[in-house]
Write a protein that holds these residues in place. Structure first.
Motif, short mmCIF file in Angstrom:
data_model
loop_
_atom_site.label_atom_id
_atom_site.label_comp_id
_atom_site.label_asym_id
_atom_site.label_seq_id
_atom_site.Cartn_x
_atom_site.Cartn_y
_atom_site.Cartn_z
N ARG A 26 -3.92 -5.88 -4.75
CA ARG A 26 -3.17 -4.65 -4.40
C ARG A 26 -2.30 -4.84 -3.17
NH1 ARG A 26 -2.17 -1.38 -0.81
NH2 ARG A 26 -3.38 -2.78 0.50
N ILE A 27 -1.06 -4.46 -3.28
CA ILE A 27 -0.21 -4.26 -2.10
C ILE A 27 0.63 -3.02 -2.39
CG2 ILE A 27 -0.05 -6.64 -1.26
CD1 ILE A 27 2.57 -6.92 -2.72
N SER A 28 1.15 -2.40 -1.36
CA SER A 28 1.97 -1.21 -1.58
C SER A 28 3.25 -1.59 -2.29
CB SER A 28 2.31 -0.55 -0.24
OG SER A 28 1.15 -0.04 0.36
N ARG A 73 7.01 -0.23 -3.58
CA ARG A 73 7.95 0.83 -3.17
C ARG A 73 9.17 0.93 -4.05
NH1 ARG A 73 5.65 -1.28 1.62
NH2 ARG A 73 4.57 0.31 2.85
N LEU A 82 12.61 4.24 1.86
CA LEU A 82 11.56 3.22 1.73
C LEU A 82 11.07 3.10 0.29
CD1 LEU A 82 9.31 3.70 4.89
CD2 LEU A 82 11.10 2.04 4.47
N CYS A 137 1.58 3.27 -4.08
CA CYS A 137 1.85 3.30 -2.63
C CYS A 137 1.38 4.64 -2.06
CB CYS A 137 3.34 3.12 -2.34
SG CYS A 137 3.69 2.96 -0.57
N TRP A 138 0.50 4.58 -1.09
CA TRP A 138 0.11 5.79 -0.36
C TRP A 138 1.31 6.28 0.43
CZ3 TRP A 138 -4.64 8.29 -0.06
CH2 TRP A 138 -5.73 7.65 -0.67
N SER A 145 6.51 10.93 4.30
CA SER A 145 7.93 10.85 3.95
C SER A 145 8.20 11.26 2.50
CB SER A 145 8.43 9.42 4.19
OG SER A 145 7.52 8.47 3.71
N HIS A 195 4.26 -4.90 8.31
CA HIS A 195 3.16 -5.81 8.63
C HIS A 195 3.31 -6.48 10.00
CE1 HIS A 195 0.59 -6.09 4.90
NE2 HIS A 195 1.43 -5.10 4.71
N SER A 225 -3.39 1.19 5.09
CA SER A 225 -3.57 2.21 6.14
C SER A 225 -2.19 2.67 6.58
CB SER A 225 -4.35 1.65 7.34
OG SER A 225 -3.63 0.60 7.93
N ALA A 226 -2.12 3.89 7.10
CA ALA A 226 -0.83 4.45 7.50
C ALA A 226 -0.20 3.57 8.58
CB ALA A 226 -1.04 5.87 8.03
N MET A 227 1.03 3.17 8.35
CA MET A 227 1.77 2.28 9.24
C MET A 227 1.02 0.98 9.54
SD MET A 227 3.63 5.00 11.75
CE MET A 227 2.20 5.99 11.99
N ILE A 251 -10.39 5.48 2.95
CA ILE A 251 -9.96 4.27 2.23
C ILE A 251 -10.81 3.07 2.67
CG2 ILE A 251 -8.08 2.61 1.93
CD1 ILE A 251 -6.09 4.93 2.27
C1 LIG Z 1 -2.42 7.34 4.65
C2 LIG Z 1 -1.28 6.39 4.38
C3 LIG Z 1 0.03 6.81 4.51
C4 LIG Z 1 1.09 5.94 4.24
N1 LIG Z 1 2.38 6.42 4.31
C5 LIG Z 1 3.41 5.61 3.96
C6 LIG Z 1 4.76 6.12 3.95
O1 LIG Z 1 5.00 7.30 4.26
N2 LIG Z 1 5.76 5.29 3.56
C7 LIG Z 1 5.52 3.99 3.20
O2 LIG Z 1 6.45 3.27 2.85
N3 LIG Z 1 4.24 3.46 3.21
C8 LIG Z 1 3.20 4.25 3.58
N4 LIG Z 1 1.91 3.75 3.57
C9 LIG Z 1 1.65 2.37 3.15
C10 LIG Z 1 1.33 1.48 4.37
O3 LIG Z 1 2.53 1.22 5.08
C11 LIG Z 1 0.68 0.19 3.87
O4 LIG Z 1 -0.56 0.49 3.30
C12 LIG Z 1 0.46 -0.81 4.99
O5 LIG Z 1 1.69 -1.23 5.54
C13 LIG Z 1 -0.30 -2.05 4.50
O6 LIG Z 1 0.43 -2.71 3.50
P1 LIG Z 1 -0.17 -2.95 2.05
O7 LIG Z 1 -0.57 -1.61 1.51
O8 LIG Z 1 0.94 -3.60 1.30
O9 LIG Z 1 -1.38 -3.84 2.22
C14 LIG Z 1 0.83 4.59 3.86
C15 LIG Z 1 -0.51 4.16 3.75
C16 LIG Z 1 -1.54 5.04 4.00
C17 LIG Z 1 -2.96 4.57 3.82
#
Ligand SMILES: Cc1cc2nc3c(=O)[nH]c(=O)nc-3n(C[C@H](O)[C@H](O)[C@H](O)COP(=O)(O)O)c2cc1C
Length: 248
Positions: free
Chosen positions: A16-18, A20, A69, A111-112, A116, A157, A189-191, A222
């Motif tokens: 898993r990775i976010s 977009r 994003l 993607c969480w 935004s 990251h 996690s957020a940011m 999470i």
């Molecule tokens: C509660 C939460 C809120 C997030 N909000 C955003 C967001 O508004 N925009 C975005 O691009 N990514 C968002 N993310 C994704 C995070 O940026 C991402 O999980 C983090 O950079 C780690 O990267 P990965 O998920 O690829 O491992 C959010 C993640 C979480 C858990």
């Protein structure tokens, strides 16, 4: 496409990775039905009001609301829970991530999204008595990250090097503890702040948050979910002071 049959929790956590950038392909009716089942299970287990919104690109808000994003989002989960439940954000994190890992096993991107998005139109979908905590974008994606996704991932990251430790222990941890921590280290996690630290003292496992803000509760849920996949016979108490109860 990732093989949905052989992937377990450990593999899904590693894969898993976010994502977009979403493909302009609707979910098919089987996919929608199976996600609805996951949502119903989460709502029943957590007392939540999660909801799947499928094929509504208009609702996500487009470029303006997502600050560029995320692109092509047409499906998402609305994360909502009772206003009077102090642990609702954490439960959204816990059960939302359970769904995220299931979708990863099925080859879908996720993607969480904490802030935004178009709060007005998505907030209108939340039933009275519940609060909106965020959304999870989901849907078909390219096998590989697009150049634009790589760029966003690289920038989010950059903060990883400043993140604190994931654990503190007095040496009384069970043998599976470090596997659980390895799974926490891969949690979204957020940011990318990764604010949860797991602590072991005289054999008792607890956790603490380094940050307390609107999304920290989601991050806590999470992280607890990733942790618990390493030892399915245990169960977390809710809350920042909750401990991990190991069933005998
Ligand atoms: C509660 C939460 C809120 C997030 N909000 C955003 C967001 O508004 N925009 C975005 O691009 N990514 C968002 N993310 C994704 C995070 O940026 C991402 O999980 C983090 O950079 C780690 O990267 P990965 O998920 O690829 O491992 C959010 C993640 C979480 C858990």
């Amino acid at each position: 496409m990732t093989d949905p049959v052989v992937m377990g929790d450990r593999e899904a956590i590693a894969a898993r990775i976010s994502r977009r950038s979403y493909l302009p392909v609707p979910l098919d009716s089987d996919q929608i039905a199976s996600i609805e089942v996951l949502v119903a299970e989460a709502n029943s287990a957590g007392g939540l009001a999660l909801a799947l919104v499928a094929d509504r690109p208009d609702l996500f808000g487009g470029f303006r609301k997502t600050y560029g994003l995320l692109t092509g989002v047409r499906n998402f989960l609305v994360l909502a829970g009772p206003e009077d439940d102090p642990d609702a954000a954490e439960k959204c994190g816990y059960y939302g991530e359970r769904i995220v890992l299931e979708l990863t096993k099925r080859g879908l991107g996720t993607c969480w999204v904490g802030g935004s998005f178009d709060r007005g139109s998505i907030g209108a979908l939340v039933s009275p008595g519940n609060r909106l905590f965020g959304v999870i974008a989901l849907g078909p994606v390219e096998d590989r990250l697009t150049p634009r996704e790589r760029l966003v991932r690289f920038s989010t990251h950059l903060v990883k090097s400043t993140a604190g430790r994931f654990h503190e222990t007095d040496g009384s941890e069970p043998d599976w503890f470090f596997e659980a921590i390895a799974r926490v280290a891969l949690a979204p996690s957020a940011m990318n702040r990764r604010p949860v630290c797991f602590k072991v003292e005289r054999g008792a496992i607890g956790c603490a948050l380094r940050i307390h803000d609107a999304t920290a509760g989601i991050d806590l849920g999470i992280a607890k979910y990733h942790f618990s996949t390493a030892f399915p016979d245990g169960v977390w108490q809710w809350g920042e002071r909750g401990v991990f109860l190991v069933r005998a």
